[in-house]
Design a protein around this motif. Structure first.
Motif, short mmCIF file in Angstrom:
data_model
loop_
_atom_site.label_atom_id
_atom_site.label_comp_id
_atom_site.label_asym_id
_atom_site.label_seq_id
_atom_site.Cartn_x
_atom_site.Cartn_y
_atom_site.Cartn_z
N THR A 411 0.81 -1.22 0.00
CA THR A 411 0.00 0.00 0.00
C THR A 411 0.84 1.27 0.00
OG1 THR A 411 -0.18 -0.15 2.41
CG2 THR A 411 -1.98 -1.08 1.12
N ARG A 419 3.29 4.99 2.86
CA ARG A 419 1.87 4.89 2.56
C ARG A 419 1.30 6.30 2.37
NH1 ARG A 419 -0.22 -0.04 6.49
NH2 ARG A 419 1.39 0.59 7.91
N GLU A 424 -3.26 4.19 -1.04
CA GLU A 424 -4.20 3.33 -0.31
C GLU A 424 -5.58 3.35 -0.96
OE1 GLU A 424 -2.50 3.08 4.25
OE2 GLU A 424 -4.08 4.52 3.83
N ARG A 427 -5.66 1.27 -4.13
CA ARG A 427 -5.61 -0.15 -3.80
C ARG A 427 -6.94 -0.61 -3.23
NH1 ARG A 427 -5.60 -3.06 1.48
NH2 ARG A 427 -4.30 -4.91 1.23
#
Length: 467
Positions: A411, A419, A424, A427
């Motif tokens: 991520t 991150r 995120e 994903r």
């Protein structure tokens, strides 16, 4: 009536009045007696504290290896008993936890602590999480792998602590490898060898495909499998949190992404993966391997745990290797929301989970069949020593050396290594899966698709971080 009788009646009446008055006067002089009451039971100490004990609400992401959840439950309840705290633990599936956390935050009612959960950046970048720099220092920051620290960092501080490395092992049917005389291919030396191995192993046993390649729209496996090639061939997503940091459509990153499309499309077109791979979800390649339909597949060692505990014959014919450039799926982390009423208690619990590193290694990592590898270098060295002594014969390489191949995290934006909300979000929403399917399955022009998704990424980056 006679006057004599009247006189008697009057006398009697006067006498009665005097008697009543005397009795009343006597009663008025007596002390008052208490009114009867319902007897009250004494309050016990536990009853006294039942309404005043602190309570922490904890959400956890359920794992594919039950011993990990048993260990977390044990540690949390041990700590709660020692600290006179009530705890409420709710376990959520991998597909639910992200959506439900986002919904809980939007409703203003997140849990106090998340254990083994995700996403993180979406909350950290909004200022919703408590910094845990002090916990990391207490655990000896230098003992934690840098790649694991970086995925929890934002703006110079740490907002989570990963629970593990979730290395993506290539699970290989070694009996088929031997039948194909392909032992020298492993461990793979280059990413191109992945295609070569799939071709060599394909249909060595009739009906057994060379590889199980996840290509479905609704599953995280499609994304992180592709990430091996996108990142490994020199592609890139984001260098920093700015529109200018989007690099996926710039050279040489565009060429790297096109090479990733190319290797997966060859595997698909040459039928080296089962024909329903484009419909697979996260459990599909696991099941295909367990059912003997594929000769190899990439996956965290949850497959190995299932093989080891359910199919001894298959376990005896399975070996695990990491690709030369590998991805860590271990985004599962522990973090604390600022809305908690008990931040000090929450931080103490987080520290308690990791403080006994040996117990963490044994109860969370080793008990999972090394589905989890430890985030602590000191504990990885113990596992490495055991591997060298022959404890883990299915692992085709030293785990301590294997994790050095990990260059990307599922991520995290890359090559940034942290991150981010856009990485995120793409994903979680399977945005990258759409991109992959359009080129690999549908055969659309890769350059046009790259341009389109680079524009989408810039739009998301602008929305989150500004122009």
């Amino acid at each position: 009536m006679s006057q004599k009788n009247n006189t008697k009646i009057i006398a009697i009446a006067v006498l009665v009045v005097l008697i009543i008055a005397g009795i009343g006067f006597f009663l008025m002089q007596q002390p008052k007696q208490p009114q009867p009451t319902t007897p009250q039971q004494p309050t016990t100490p536990s009853q006294q504290t039942a309404t005043t004990r602190p309570k922490l609400v904890i959400w956890g992401r359920s794992t594919f290896t039950p011993p990990q959840m048993y260990w977390i439950e044990k540690k949390v309840r041990e700590w709660a008993a020692k600290n006179n705290v009530d705890v409420e633990i709710t376990w959520l599936s991998v597909t639910d936890i992200g959506k439900k956390l986002i919904a809980a935050v939007e409703a203003g009612n997140p849990p106090d602590i998340v254990i083994n959960g995700h996403p993180v950046a979406i909350f950290a970048e909004k200022g919703l999480l408590i910094q845990i720099d002090d916990i990391i220092e207490k655990l000896n920051k230098s003992d934690i792998y840098e790649i694991k620290l970086k995925e929890c960092e934002w703006s110079g501080h740490y907002y989570c602590l990963p629970t593990m490395f979730e290395a993506t092992w290539l699970h290989v049917r070694w009996d088929i490898v031997k039948k194909a005389n392909a032992e020298n291919l492993f461990p793979l030396k280059t990413l191109d060898d992945f295609y070569t191995a799939a071709k060599v192993l394909n249909q060595v046993e009739p009906g057994v495909y060379g590889v199980g390649l996840p290509l479905g729209l609704n599953g995280y496996d499609t994304w992180w499998t592709f990430l091996h090639f996108w990142g490994g061939y020199g592609g890139g997503m984001l260098t920093d949190r700015s529109v200018a940091g989007v690099i996926m459509d710039k050279e040489p990153y565009r060429t790297g992404l096109k090479k990733a499309f190319e290797i997966e499309r060859k595997i698909w077109l040459e039928k080296l993966t089962p024909p329903d791979s484009d419909q697979w979800v996260d459990a599909s390649n696991n099941n295909a391997y367990l059912q003997g339909k594929i000769a190899m597949t990439m996956n965290p060692a949850s497959i190995w745990y299932a093989v080891m505990t359910q199919n001894p014959a298959l376990a005896a014919n399975t070996k695990l290797f990491l690709l030369p450039v590998s991805v860590d799926c271990g985004d599962e982390s522990v973090f604390i929301f600022k809305t908690t009423k008990y931040p000090d208690l929450a931080k103490d619990l987080v520290y308690y989970l990791y403080a006994d590193k040996e117990d963490y290694r044994k109860g969370f990592c080793e008990a999972s069949g090394l589905y989890a590898l430890p985030i602590f270098k000191s504990q990885m060295q113990v596992i490495s020593k055991d591997w060298k002594a022959g404890k883990y014969p299915a692992l085709g390489e030293d785990p301590a050396k294997a994790v050095e191949k990990i260059k990307f995290m599922e991520t995290a934006a890359f090559p940034l290594g942290e991150r981010t909300t856009p990485s995120e979000t793409f994903r979680e929403g399977f945005t990258w899966n759409e991109m992959i399917q359009r080129v690999v399955i549908k055969g659309e022009d890769p350059d046009k698709v790259i341009d389109e998704y680079a524009a989408k990424l810039r739009e998301e980056v602008k929305r989150v971080y500004g122009g």
